[in-house]
Design a protein around this motif. Structure first.
Motif, PDB file in Angstrom:
ATOM      1  N   UNK A  83       0.848  -1.181   0.000  1.00  0.00           N
ATOM      2  CA  UNK A  83       0.000   0.000   0.000  1.00  0.00           C
ATOM      3  C   UNK A  83       0.891   1.240   0.000  1.00  0.00           C
ATOM      4  N   UNK A  84       0.587   2.137  -0.912  1.00  0.00           N
ATOM      5  CA  UNK A  84       1.289   3.425  -0.936  1.00  0.00           C
ATOM      6  C   UNK A  84       0.354   4.508  -0.407  1.00  0.00           C
ATOM      7  N   UNK A  85       0.902   5.360   0.429  1.00  0.00           N
ATOM      8  CA  UNK A  85       0.109   6.420   1.043  1.00  0.00           C
ATOM      9  C   UNK A  85       0.702   7.770   0.669  1.00  0.00           C
ATOM     10  N   UNK A  86      -0.162   8.688   0.335  1.00  0.00           N
ATOM     11  CA  UNK A  86       0.259  10.038  -0.032  1.00  0.00           C
ATOM     12  C   UNK A  86      -0.502  11.026   0.840  1.00  0.00           C
ATOM     13  N   UNK A  87       0.217  11.660   1.747  1.00  0.00           N
ATOM     14  CA  UNK A  87      -0.387  12.658   2.617  1.00  0.00           C
ATOM     15  C   UNK A  87      -0.186  14.043   2.029  1.00  0.00           C
ATOM     16  N   UNK A  88      -1.211  14.858   2.113  1.00  0.00           N
ATOM     17  CA  UNK A  88      -1.092  16.224   1.619  1.00  0.00           C
ATOM     18  C   UNK A  88      -2.067  17.125   2.384  1.00  0.00           C
ATOM     19  N   UNK A  89      -1.965  18.407   2.119  1.00  0.00           N
ATOM     20  CA  UNK A  89      -2.870  19.363   2.744  1.00  0.00           C
ATOM     21  C   UNK A  89      -2.233  20.226   3.811  1.00  0.00           C
ATOM     22  N   UNK A  90      -0.978  19.958   4.117  1.00  0.00           N
ATOM     23  CA  UNK A  90      -0.292  20.778   5.103  1.00  0.00           C
ATOM     24  C   UNK A  90      -0.010  22.162   4.568  1.00  0.00           C
ATOM     25  N   UNK A  91       0.490  23.004   5.450  1.00  0.00           N
ATOM     26  CA  UNK A  91       0.810  24.362   5.052  1.00  0.00           C
ATOM     27  C   UNK A  91       1.045  25.232   6.258  1.00  0.00           C
ATOM     28  N   UNK A  92       1.103  26.530   5.989  1.00  0.00           N
ATOM     29  CA  UNK A  92       1.293  27.516   7.042  1.00  0.00           C
ATOM     30  C   UNK A  92      -0.049  28.178   7.349  1.00  0.00           C
ATOM     31  N   UNK A  93      -0.406  28.192   8.610  1.00  0.00           N
ATOM     32  CA  UNK A  93      -1.683  28.769   9.017  1.00  0.00           C
ATOM     33  C   UNK A  93      -1.482  29.534  10.315  1.00  0.00           C
ATOM     34  N   UNK A  94      -2.286  30.529  10.526  1.00  0.00           N
ATOM     35  CA  UNK A  94      -2.214  31.275  11.778  1.00  0.00           C
ATOM     36  C   UNK A  94      -2.919  30.521  12.897  1.00  0.00           C
ATOM     37  N   UNK A  95      -2.525  30.826  14.098  1.00  0.00           N
ATOM     38  CA  UNK A  95      -3.165  30.215  15.268  1.00  0.00           C
ATOM     39  C   UNK A  95      -4.676  30.448  15.198  1.00  0.00           C
ATOM     40  N   UNK A  96      -5.399  29.448  15.636  1.00  0.00           N
ATOM     41  CA  UNK A  96      -6.873  29.413  15.622  1.00  0.00           C
ATOM     42  C   UNK A  96      -7.441  29.142  14.225  1.00  0.00           C
ATOM     43  N   UNK A  97      -6.548  28.917  13.260  1.00  0.00           N
ATOM     44  CA  UNK A  97      -7.003  28.563  11.928  1.00  0.00           C
ATOM     45  C   UNK A  97      -7.265  27.076  11.788  1.00  0.00           C
ATOM     46  N   UNK A  98      -7.574  26.665  10.554  1.00  0.00           N
ATOM     47  CA  UNK A  98      -7.923  25.274  10.281  1.00  0.00           C
ATOM     48  C   UNK A  98      -7.173  24.760   9.058  1.00  0.00           C
ATOM     49  N   UNK A  99      -6.967  23.465   9.045  1.00  0.00           N
ATOM     50  CA  UNK A  99      -6.421  22.769   7.896  1.00  0.00           C
ATOM     51  C   UNK A  99      -7.070  21.404   7.802  1.00  0.00           C
ATOM     52  N   UNK A 100      -7.151  20.890   6.589  1.00  0.00           N
ATOM     53  CA  UNK A 100      -7.625  19.520   6.408  1.00  0.00           C
ATOM     54  C   UNK A 100      -6.556  18.742   5.660  1.00  0.00           C
ATOM     55  N   UNK A 101      -6.063  17.731   6.304  1.00  0.00           N
ATOM     56  CA  UNK A 101      -5.089  16.857   5.685  1.00  0.00           C
ATOM     57  C   UNK A 101      -5.798  15.692   5.009  1.00  0.00           C
ATOM     58  N   UNK A 102      -5.210  15.219   3.928  1.00  0.00           N
ATOM     59  CA  UNK A 102      -5.728  14.062   3.219  1.00  0.00           C
ATOM     60  C   UNK A 102      -4.652  12.993   3.140  1.00  0.00           C
ATOM     61  N   UNK A 103      -5.094  11.768   3.125  1.00  0.00           N
ATOM     62  CA  UNK A 103      -4.186  10.630   2.986  1.00  0.00           C
ATOM     63  C   UNK A 103      -4.793   9.701   1.939  1.00  0.00           C
ATOM     64  N   UNK A 104      -4.223   9.713   0.754  1.00  0.00           N
ATOM     65  CA  UNK A 104      -4.726   8.909  -0.345  1.00  0.00           C
ATOM     66  C   UNK A 104      -3.929   7.609  -0.451  1.00  0.00           C
ATOM     67  N   UNK A 105      -4.640   6.510  -0.544  1.00  0.00           N
ATOM     68  CA  UNK A 105      -3.999   5.197  -0.603  1.00  0.00           C
ATOM     69  C   UNK A 105      -4.146   4.592  -1.992  1.00  0.00           C
ATOM     70  N   UNK A 106      -3.156   3.804  -2.352  1.00  0.00           N
ATOM     71  CA  UNK A 106      -3.199   3.071  -3.615  1.00  0.00           C
ATOM     72  C   UNK A 106      -2.443   1.760  -3.447  1.00  0.00           C
ATOM     73  N   UNK A 107      -2.765   0.827  -4.311  1.00  0.00           N
ATOM     74  CA  UNK A 107      -2.025  -0.428  -4.321  1.00  0.00           C
ATOM     75  C   UNK A 107      -2.445  -1.448  -3.300  1.00  0.00           C
ATOM     76  N   UNK A 108      -3.592  -1.264  -2.690  1.00  0.00           N
ATOM     77  CA  UNK A 108      -4.045  -2.236  -1.707  1.00  0.00           C
ATOM     78  C   UNK A 108      -5.534  -2.090  -1.477  1.00  0.00           C
ATOM     79  N   UNK A 109      -6.053  -2.872  -0.548  1.00  0.00           N
ATOM     80  CA  UNK A 109      -7.465  -2.784  -0.208  1.00  0.00           C
ATOM     81  C   UNK A 109      -7.610  -1.841   0.978  1.00  0.00           C
ATOM     82  N   UNK A 110      -7.937  -0.616   0.673  1.00  0.00           N
ATOM     83  CA  UNK A 110      -7.963   0.441   1.693  1.00  0.00           C
ATOM     84  C   UNK A 110      -8.892   0.082   2.840  1.00  0.00           C
TER      85      UNK A 110
END
Length: 124
Positions: free
Chosen positions: A1-28
């Motif tokens: 299984x290969x995993x690709x995480x993304x969605x990080x970045x620079x944000x100010x305190x009290x802000x929000x982010x959504x990270x994603x983790x996309x899988x391939x090559x296996x039965x997720x």
């Protein structure tokens, strides 16, 4: 299984982010998906995990009440919604998969495959 995480970045305190983790090559849907983080000079820390069906979740202390883990098995993707971010949340965030049969409280060493990590930086 290969995993690709993304969605990080620079944000100010009290802000929000959504990270994603996309899988391939296996039965997720055969895996629980966990999120971990590691800040410079600190040990890797458990953030959250979601069971294979999405019905069960477990959060580490820093994430409780602020972060929400979810998944979409049809898209082979898991998500980590992070709200009310604090400077101490600054770290590289990793996703990893845990085979069915292991409890959601399993340690990091039980996770089979890991993504490459995505940097989250929170400014004060």
């Amino acid at each position: 299984v290969q995993l690709q995480a993304c969605g990080g970045g620079l944000v100010q305190a009290r802000g929000s982010l959504r990270l994603s983790c996309a899988a391939s090559g296996g039965t997720f849907s055969s895996y629980s998906v966990g999120w971990f983080r590691q800040a410079p000079g600190k040990a890797r820390e458990f953030v959250a995990v979601i069971g294979w069906s999405g019905h069960s979740t477990h959060y580490g202390l820093p994430a409780q009440g602020r972060f929400t883990v979810s998944r979409d098995n049809a898209k082979s993707t898991a998500y980590l919604q992070m709200n009310s971010l604090k400077p101490e949340d600054t770290a590289v965030y990793y996703c990893a998969v845990l085979p069915i049969g292991y409890g959601l409280g399993s340690p990091a060493m039980q996770y089979d495959y890991w993504g490459q990590g995505t940097q989250v930086s929170v400014s004060s």
